[in-house]
Design a protein around this motif. Structure first.
Motif, short mmCIF file in Angstrom:
data_model
loop_
_atom_site.label_atom_id
_atom_site.label_comp_id
_atom_site.label_asym_id
_atom_site.label_seq_id
_atom_site.Cartn_x
_atom_site.Cartn_y
_atom_site.Cartn_z
N ASN A 221 0.81 -1.21 0.00
CA ASN A 221 0.00 0.00 0.00
C ASN A 221 0.85 1.27 0.00
N GLY A 222 2.04 1.16 -0.55
CA GLY A 222 2.85 2.34 -0.81
C GLY A 222 3.75 2.80 0.30
N TYR A 223 3.99 1.94 1.31
CA TYR A 223 4.82 2.35 2.44
C TYR A 223 6.13 1.57 2.50
N GLN A 224 6.67 1.25 1.32
CA GLN A 224 7.97 0.55 1.28
C GLN A 224 9.05 1.37 1.98
N ARG A 225 8.96 2.70 1.87
CA ARG A 225 9.93 3.57 2.54
C ARG A 225 9.94 3.31 4.04
N LEU A 226 8.78 3.11 4.62
CA LEU A 226 8.70 2.89 6.06
C LEU A 226 9.17 1.50 6.47
N ILE A 227 9.00 0.52 5.59
CA ILE A 227 9.51 -0.82 5.91
C ILE A 227 11.02 -0.75 6.14
N ALA A 228 11.70 0.08 5.35
CA ALA A 228 13.15 0.23 5.50
C ALA A 228 13.53 0.97 6.78
N SER A 229 12.55 1.56 7.46
CA SER A 229 12.78 2.26 8.72
C SER A 229 11.91 1.66 9.83
N THR A 230 11.79 0.35 9.80
CA THR A 230 10.93 -0.35 10.75
C THR A 230 11.75 -1.19 11.72
N VAL A 231 11.39 -1.10 12.99
CA VAL A 231 11.95 -1.99 14.00
C VAL A 231 10.88 -3.02 14.37
N LEU A 232 11.23 -4.28 14.28
CA LEU A 232 10.35 -5.35 14.72
C LEU A 232 10.63 -5.63 16.19
N ALA A 233 9.63 -5.39 17.03
CA ALA A 233 9.78 -5.63 18.48
C ALA A 233 9.07 -6.93 18.82
N ILE A 234 9.85 -7.97 19.11
CA ILE A 234 9.30 -9.28 19.47
C ILE A 234 9.10 -9.28 20.98
N ASN A 235 7.83 -9.20 21.38
CA ASN A 235 7.50 -8.96 22.78
C ASN A 235 7.01 -10.24 23.45
N HIS A 236 7.74 -10.70 24.45
CA HIS A 236 7.34 -11.88 25.21
C HIS A 236 6.34 -11.47 26.28
N VAL A 237 5.05 -11.50 25.93
CA VAL A 237 4.02 -11.07 26.88
C VAL A 237 3.72 -12.15 27.91
N GLU A 238 4.16 -13.37 27.66
CA GLU A 238 4.01 -14.47 28.61
C GLU A 238 5.37 -15.18 28.75
N PRO A 239 5.63 -15.77 29.91
CA PRO A 239 6.89 -16.52 30.06
C PRO A 239 6.87 -17.78 29.22
N GLY A 240 8.03 -18.33 28.95
CA GLY A 240 8.12 -19.58 28.21
C GLY A 240 8.83 -19.42 26.89
N ARG A 241 9.19 -20.55 26.31
CA ARG A 241 9.90 -20.55 25.04
C ARG A 241 8.93 -20.39 23.88
N VAL A 242 9.49 -20.08 22.73
CA VAL A 242 8.70 -19.82 21.53
C VAL A 242 8.56 -21.10 20.72
N ASP A 243 7.37 -21.29 20.17
CA ASP A 243 7.12 -22.43 19.30
C ASP A 243 8.11 -22.41 18.12
N VAL A 244 8.54 -23.60 17.70
CA VAL A 244 9.54 -23.71 16.63
C VAL A 244 9.09 -23.00 15.37
N LEU A 245 7.84 -23.22 14.96
CA LEU A 245 7.33 -22.59 13.74
C LEU A 245 7.29 -21.07 13.88
N ALA A 246 6.82 -20.59 15.05
CA ALA A 246 6.77 -19.14 15.27
C ALA A 246 8.16 -18.54 15.24
N ALA A 247 9.14 -19.22 15.84
CA ALA A 247 10.52 -18.72 15.84
C ALA A 247 11.06 -18.63 14.42
N LYS A 248 10.75 -19.64 13.60
CA LYS A 248 11.22 -19.63 12.21
C LYS A 248 10.59 -18.46 11.44
#
Length: 319
Positions: A221-248
């Motif tokens: 939708n025309g926001y490729q410029r912003l993708i190049a200035s995006t931080v992905l914040a992976i937030n652990h809202v619950e304790p525990g390890r991440v599912d293998v598929l989700a981690a991939k």
């Protein structure tokens, strides 16, 4: 850090190997007279602080978003904004356009809101602006929405444009707690103003899929410029390890953005009350420093790091 200290007390603490803050570097200095200097952790945190303090000539709006709720987006806005405010010497504001619990995570709600602010033809004095915000102990101001139970006022795209025209006169970093409907008319007003994005993702497979949808929608939708200035914040809202598929999948998404920060599970954030930097874990404070630093690297004229993994230093581990 004990409750009641300042944010910078925790950011600049020395390396310690025991509960009493014992430092083997201090011991060597006392016995031999040789000063080994600060440890790696201390040096690294000082570097982060220097990056966060990069001079900014104008306003730098950062939109914090995701199609999915329940990923801790508002808590990220509050903690990230407080980090910027604690480290920098200029004005930092977070704007709530999601009608969520930003005021509660911030500490108190100002009875005046963005609706009251927008009734002015112009807001040239900072004192007029300040009357509509509440500042926490770390220096972050929050501008909220009105109580929808008491008014039928709703934010419109033209309101967003006017709000940004006011905010850029008085603030350096402007964080926006965005609505979940990224494809809404209100976001049509926010995204063109944004200079960087923080896309907050939970670690469940559903949350990861919504994050993928968010990034794909922005791209198509025309926001490729912003993708190049995006931080992905992976937030652990619950304790525990991440599912293998989700981690991939998270590892794949990280390749699409400028940087990825892993936010560890934090009991203080999980409690759902007012967020204080001095009550976050040391790991959480470090992660927010890293996120603020990589966003500061995107300020005009600053050096931009290319797609680093921060926080955990590696993708989340699957099980």
């Amino acid at each position: 850090m004990t409750q009641g200290g300042t944010a910078l007390d925790g950011f600049e603490q020395q390396d310690a190997t025991g509960p009493a803050g014992f430092s083997w570097r201090d011991l060597i200095r006392r016995i031999t007279g040789i000063d080994l200097g600060p440890g790696k952790d201390t040096t690294y945190e000082h570097e982060l602080l220097d990056r966060i303090r990069t001079v900014l000539g104008g306003a730098f709006p950062i939109a914090v978003l995701n199609f999915k709720g329940g990923v801790g987006k508002t808590a990220v806005v509050e903690a990230l904004g407080s980090t910027f405010a604690a480290v920098r010497d200029d004005r930092i504001i977070a704007v709530d356009i999601d009608a969520g619990d930003l005021a509660e995570r911030h500490g108190r709600r100002n009875p005046l809101s963005i609706a009251d602010l927008l009734r002015y033809d112009a807001v040239t004095q900072y004192s007029d602006m300040r009357a509509h915000t509440y500042m926490n102990s770390f220096g972050l101001e929050v501008l909220g929405l009105p109580d929808h139970a008491r008014t039928d006022w709703r934010l419109e795209p033209h309101d967003v444009a006017k709000a940004f025209s006011i905010l850029r006169q008085h603030y350096s970093v402007v964080l926006v707690d965005c609505v979940k409907a990224v494809n809404s008319a209100v976001m049509d007003g926010v995204l063109p103003e944004a200079r960087a994005l923080v896309v907050v993702s939970g670690t469940s497979i559903d949350a990861v899929r919504k994050t993928k949808t968010t990034l794909e929608w922005l791209w198509h939708n025309g926001y490729q410029r912003l993708i190049a200035s995006t931080v992905l914040a992976i937030n652990h809202v619950e304790p525990g390890r991440v599912d293998v598929l989700a981690a991939k999948k998270l590892d794949e998404l990280s390749a699409l953005v400028a940087a990825t920060v892993v936010l560890p599970f934090d009991r203080h954030v999980h409690d759902g009350k007012e967020i204080g930097l001095d009550r976050l874990s040391k790991e959480s404070r470090r992660s927010y420093l890293e996120m603020a630093a990589v966003l500061a690297d995107m300020f005009p004229g600053a050096r931009v790091e290319q797609n680093p993994w921060l926080g955990a230093g590696r993708p989340p581990q699957g099980r």
